[in-house]
Design a protein around this motif. Sequence first.
Motif, PDB file in Angstrom:
ATOM      1  N   UNK A  75       0.862  -0.890   0.182  1.00  0.00           N
ATOM      2  CA  UNK A  75       0.214   0.022  -0.308  1.00  0.00           C
ATOM      3  C   UNK A  75       1.499   1.090  -0.114  1.00  0.00           C
ATOM      4  N   UNK A  76       1.882   1.510   0.932  1.00  0.00           N
ATOM      5  CA  UNK A  76       2.758   2.394   1.206  1.00  0.00           C
ATOM      6  C   UNK A  76       3.459   2.392  -0.466  1.00  0.00           C
ATOM      7  N   UNK A  77       3.954   1.322  -1.052  1.00  0.00           N
ATOM      8  CA  UNK A  77       4.767   1.794  -2.455  1.00  0.00           C
ATOM      9  C   UNK A  77       3.434   2.222  -3.561  1.00  0.00           C
ATOM     10  N   UNK A  78       2.209   1.523  -3.368  1.00  0.00           N
ATOM     11  CA  UNK A  78       1.319   2.358  -4.475  1.00  0.00           C
ATOM     12  C   UNK A  78       1.070   3.659  -4.358  1.00  0.00           C
ATOM     13  N   UNK A  79       0.712   4.321  -3.062  1.00  0.00           N
ATOM     14  CA  UNK A  79       1.051   5.389  -2.641  1.00  0.00           C
ATOM     15  C   UNK A  79       2.062   6.140  -2.874  1.00  0.00           C
ATOM     16  N   UNK A  80       3.226   5.647  -3.067  1.00  0.00           N
ATOM     17  CA  UNK A  80       4.462   6.857  -3.392  1.00  0.00           C
ATOM     18  C   UNK A  80       4.330   6.227  -5.216  1.00  0.00           C
ATOM     19  N   UNK A  81       4.029   5.532  -5.413  1.00  0.00           N
ATOM     20  CA  UNK A  81       3.630   5.554  -7.267  1.00  0.00           C
ATOM     21  C   UNK A  81       2.973   6.871  -7.500  1.00  0.00           C
ATOM     22  N   UNK A  82       1.576   7.316  -6.334  1.00  0.00           N
ATOM     23  CA  UNK A  82       0.521   7.848  -7.101  1.00  0.00           C
ATOM     24  C   UNK A  82       1.229   9.396  -6.447  1.00  0.00           C
ATOM     25  N   UNK A  83       1.591   9.125  -5.703  1.00  0.00           N
ATOM     26  CA  UNK A  83       2.319  10.918  -5.417  1.00  0.00           C
ATOM     27  C   UNK A  83       1.360  11.193  -4.474  1.00  0.00           C
ATOM     28  N   UNK A  84       1.596  12.139  -3.791  1.00  0.00           N
ATOM     29  CA  UNK A  84       1.315  13.347  -2.173  1.00  0.00           C
ATOM     30  C   UNK A  84      -0.469  14.243  -2.368  1.00  0.00           C
ATOM     31  N   UNK A  85      -0.394  14.005  -3.698  1.00  0.00           N
ATOM     32  CA  UNK A  85      -1.146  15.095  -3.839  1.00  0.00           C
ATOM     33  C   UNK A  85      -2.407  14.690  -4.422  1.00  0.00           C
ATOM     34  N   UNK A  86      -3.637  15.567  -4.940  1.00  0.00           N
ATOM     35  CA  UNK A  86      -4.883  14.832  -5.570  1.00  0.00           C
ATOM     36  C   UNK A  86      -4.636  14.563  -6.755  1.00  0.00           C
ATOM     37  N   UNK A  87      -3.260  14.593  -7.126  1.00  0.00           N
ATOM     38  CA  UNK A  87      -3.583  14.172  -9.011  1.00  0.00           C
ATOM     39  C   UNK A  87      -2.287  13.508  -8.876  1.00  0.00           C
ATOM     40  N   UNK A  88      -2.136  12.189 -10.074  1.00  0.00           N
ATOM     41  CA  UNK A  88      -0.581  11.748  -9.727  1.00  0.00           C
ATOM     42  C   UNK A  88      -0.398  12.095 -10.995  1.00  0.00           C
ATOM     43  N   UNK A  89       1.310  12.811 -11.217  1.00  0.00           N
ATOM     44  CA  UNK A  89       1.763  13.603 -12.092  1.00  0.00           C
ATOM     45  C   UNK A  89       2.264  12.482 -13.569  1.00  0.00           C
TER      46      UNK A  89
END
Length: 724
Positions: free
Chosen positions: A256-270
């Motif tokens: 889950x932490x890895x998926x979150x790191x891929x998405x990024x902390x903002x509301x839109x994945x860059x």
Amino acid sequence: MRYKLLQEGDIQVCVIRHPRTFLSKILTSKFLRRWEPHHLTLADNSVASATPTGYMENSISYSAIEDVQLLSWENAPKYCLQLTIPGGTVLLQAANSYLRDQWFHSLQWKKKIYKYKKVLSNPSRWEVVLKEIRTLVDMALTSPLQDDSIHQAPLEIVSRLLSENNNLTTQDHESIIVAIAPLLENNHPPPDLCEFFCKHCRERPRSMVVIEVFTPVVQRILKHNMDFGKCPRLRLFTQEYILSLNELNAGMEVVKKFIHSMHGPTGQCPHPRVLPNLVAVCLAAIYSCYEEFINSRDNSPSLKEIRNGCQQQCDRKPNLPLRLLHTSPDLVSQEATLTESRLKPVIVTSNEIHVEVERNNTANQKMTAGVGNDSEPNLIDCLMVSPTCSTISIELSPQADRILGCYVEILKMLSDYDDWRPALASLLQPIPFPKEALAHEKFTKELKYVIQRFAEDPRQEVHSCLLSVRAGKDGWFQLYSPGGVACDDDGELFASMVHILMGSCYKTKKFLLSLAENKLGPCMLLALRGNQTMVEILCLMLEYNIIDNNDTQLQIISTLESTDVGKRMYEQLCERQRELKELQRKGGPTRLTLPSKSTDADLARLLSSGSFGNLENLSLAFTNVTSACAEHLIKLPSLKQLNLWSTQFGDAGLRLLSEHLTMLQVLNLCETPVTDAGLLALSSMKSLCSLNMNSTKLSADTYEDLKAKLPNLKEVDVRYTEAW
């Protein structure tokens, strides 16, 4: 300064110095040379007489180059390189210093890379090999050349080294991985190296190399890979890496932490490629869980066989891993004599999968009706409504079960991100899973969370993906509806899907008709239990005259009157019908114009105040009406001209008008927010002869489609649109 690695056609002029003869005159004729995999070739293409000894016809191998130097003695020719070879030297002259330096660094690189290929092709001591690998990596990192092969060549050398030496210890593996890690920061690993990484993830999932070295490599793959089909081993490496994360103590929390790191902390994945790549990895992993069963389909009952009854054992191919076991004919006849309703199981087994299909006698009777049909039945239709497939249970091996649980959980995580949900819904809309997965109760039960997230999303681009991707093909809506193989509740998810679809732009006759034809029973059952959405569905079916059969209409009315909410909504329906009769009563004006700034409520109040059965021309121009007023407009039977200029009337309203106001002749949509999605629905309004789409989001393709499907269309305004 950075230089580009020499490519074919870069060297144009050369000076040749022989062992005893120095050419004082610089040759100015253009020389061509070929860069072959292992050789540098210099040749004069025009004037053999330009040199006293002729031109070079034999190639010079890189291994033969003993030294490469820049000429620096006094009165030396400008911009020249000196190549020392056995028996003499070769001078290369460039047009400027930059080009000379480019040649110099390129030749040095070529010479050194072939040296390392030779050294590492026959390793003796691994301490020396590891040292040479580190030196090779440092050379690649410090080279002033800019080219993909500068980093890829060392990776390929190491990859070949590992593939040819299988007796390395785990410590040697990790030392080599750490040594080449700097090269992997900006480069994908080659296929053979991916296999080596996969093996390491499987054998040592808890190794720190997995976290420290593989994590940035996988992150780069997910961010920048464009097509796993060109390099499927990249996908396999990513799949094994995620499984190794799941093997850690924290398990899915690490994933889950890895998926979150891929998405990024903002509301839109860059990074737009992250989601498609993750979904591709998940689909491949889920497919692999059922791969053995899929590969054994030649000897397992197909969907048509499941529906029509399995073949006899003698008709099947022998000696396959998956066997179809039948009870003997004698036992079957004995069972038939004892009781006709007794269940007779057909069992399909393999070393990892156990499938049991139970067929009852009623199913066998109904089966005979479709025996003559040779076409393969629809996947979900077979799994969902076929009485010959009353129960299907699949058991996977423990390893396959862990893989399935991990990647279905990742799909759940992806569905929790608002910005990823539209693309995820679009990717899953075609149901890209094997039929074995759809028949697996655990899989469909776990995936239900993802479908529920789609059904809860108010955005049309998300929940519309619950429906089929094209006509004639079932979607998630059918799969999770009552009677479907994936439906494990009393219709709560089905009601939720219907609610969101009806609240969007699917309150149409076509959608209601499909419910009446296929799901009327579940709708009535849920309405009987007080579900408000289903009560509304039944009322709309009565209001729009969807049900033709009188007995069915009476049954729906009885269902509505059996609950308080149904009774109240049915009374409101009857009141609306009385108002509708009053509204459609002949009389009243033929033309009507609403004042500017009027709202939907104002229009509803006006139309409920009298009879408008003769109303033919209605102008709502420059008012604040929206698509919500379409429910009132469709009740005007004589309406022929409708002006919606500069209103907020949108696509949902156009869809409703196109189903009910088929006699409309003039429609003004100038400066409205309608798009192609709504304008395409106008193709069913065959009476239209004048259509104003000025300043809308009309595309050229939609305009051509409307012209082809509206034969009576004579006046069209498409100014300030793409079709203009």
